[in-house]
Design an enzyme around this catalytic site. Sequence first.
Site, PDB file in Angstrom:
ATOM      1  N   ALA A   1       0.841  -1.204   0.000  1.00 30.73           N
ATOM      2  CA  ALA A   1       0.000   0.000   0.000  1.00 30.73           C
ATOM      3  C   ALA A   1       0.873   1.250   0.000  1.00 30.73           C
ATOM      4  CB  ALA A   1      -0.909  -0.004   1.230  1.00 30.73           C
TER       5      ALA A   1
ATOM      6  N   GLY B   1      -0.004  -5.404   0.192  1.00 29.01           N
ATOM      7  CA  GLY B   1      -1.087  -5.350  -0.779  1.00 29.01           C
ATOM      8  C   GLY B   1      -0.705  -5.923  -2.124  1.00 29.01           C
TER       9      GLY B   1
ATOM     10  N   GLU C   1      -1.269  -9.476  -1.845  1.00 33.86           N
ATOM     11  CA  GLU C   1      -2.716  -9.717  -1.744  1.00 33.86           C
ATOM     12  C   GLU C   1      -3.400  -9.630  -3.104  1.00 33.86           C
ATOM     13  OE1 GLU C   1      -3.878  -8.246   2.696  1.00 33.86           O
ATOM     14  OE2 GLU C   1      -2.982  -6.742   1.368  1.00 33.86           O
TER      15      GLU C   1
ATOM     16  N   GLU D   1       3.205  -6.365   7.068  1.00 34.23           N
ATOM     17  CA  GLU D   1       2.452  -5.316   7.758  1.00 34.23           C
ATOM     18  C   GLU D   1       2.756  -5.235   9.250  1.00 34.23           C
ATOM     19  OE1 GLU D   1      -0.044  -6.323   4.107  1.00 34.23           O
ATOM     20  OE2 GLU D   1       1.191  -7.422   5.554  1.00 34.23           O
TER      21      GLU D   1
END
Length: 258
Positions: A65, A109, A112, A132
Amino acid sequence: MAYENVITERHGKVGVIQMNRPQALNALSSGLMKDVSAALLEFEKDNDIHAIILTGNERAFAAGADISEIKDQHFIDLYTADFINADWEGIAKCKKPIIAAVSGFALGGGCEIAMMCDFIIAADNAKFGQPEVKLGVIPGAGGTQRLARFIGKSKAMDLCLTGRMMDAEEAKICGLASRVVPLEKLMEECIAIGQEIAEYSQPAVKLAKEVINKAYETTLREGVKYERRIFQALFSTEDQKEGMNAFVEKRKPIFQNK
């Protein structure tokens, strides 16, 4: 259609979406994800596109992210804005097959959204991880859920609790990546795979994808029952008659996607 944060290409029946924020290692800003979502929708609606490839660049598929964009946000901000919303989940909802062509970093992300695709082809320089915990948070776009389903509880715990990265070979061994190819051959291989899929009956391809995904959402008994019904339903298509007649006649089938 032109986009600010992605580059799209067409290779016959295969559409390619390249995330293009190289200065930020393709950090997943809201602008980038809106462009990915829009490009996916464009290819989803295009009857001439039968398979899609999502990729980044040699250094990074996506390094996570965009932290600079969210670091000062609070719960109510993220909740109200529905952060990690349909712009992300649209990848998993696409009916056409999506191949993640991963080179370099696929972290947070990035890992993901690679898992939201239907399968991952990894370059030999690929690095996967959910780091994270190092930022004081947890994965927020399905990292704990898809990772545990794909590679098992122990390995998912390892990655999410230590924040370590695993290389392409480890990702292949544990089932996260389908294949590992040399970096210089990554896009060539992925386009060839996409073109192979694109030549098959599209109703069969889309329904195979739907039924496999069903396996993660239901019991074995219900999943097998659902599979059987879809198998039976495909006998109402012209492509089933063409495919089986071509097999008996020892010729290549010509599918009409109906």
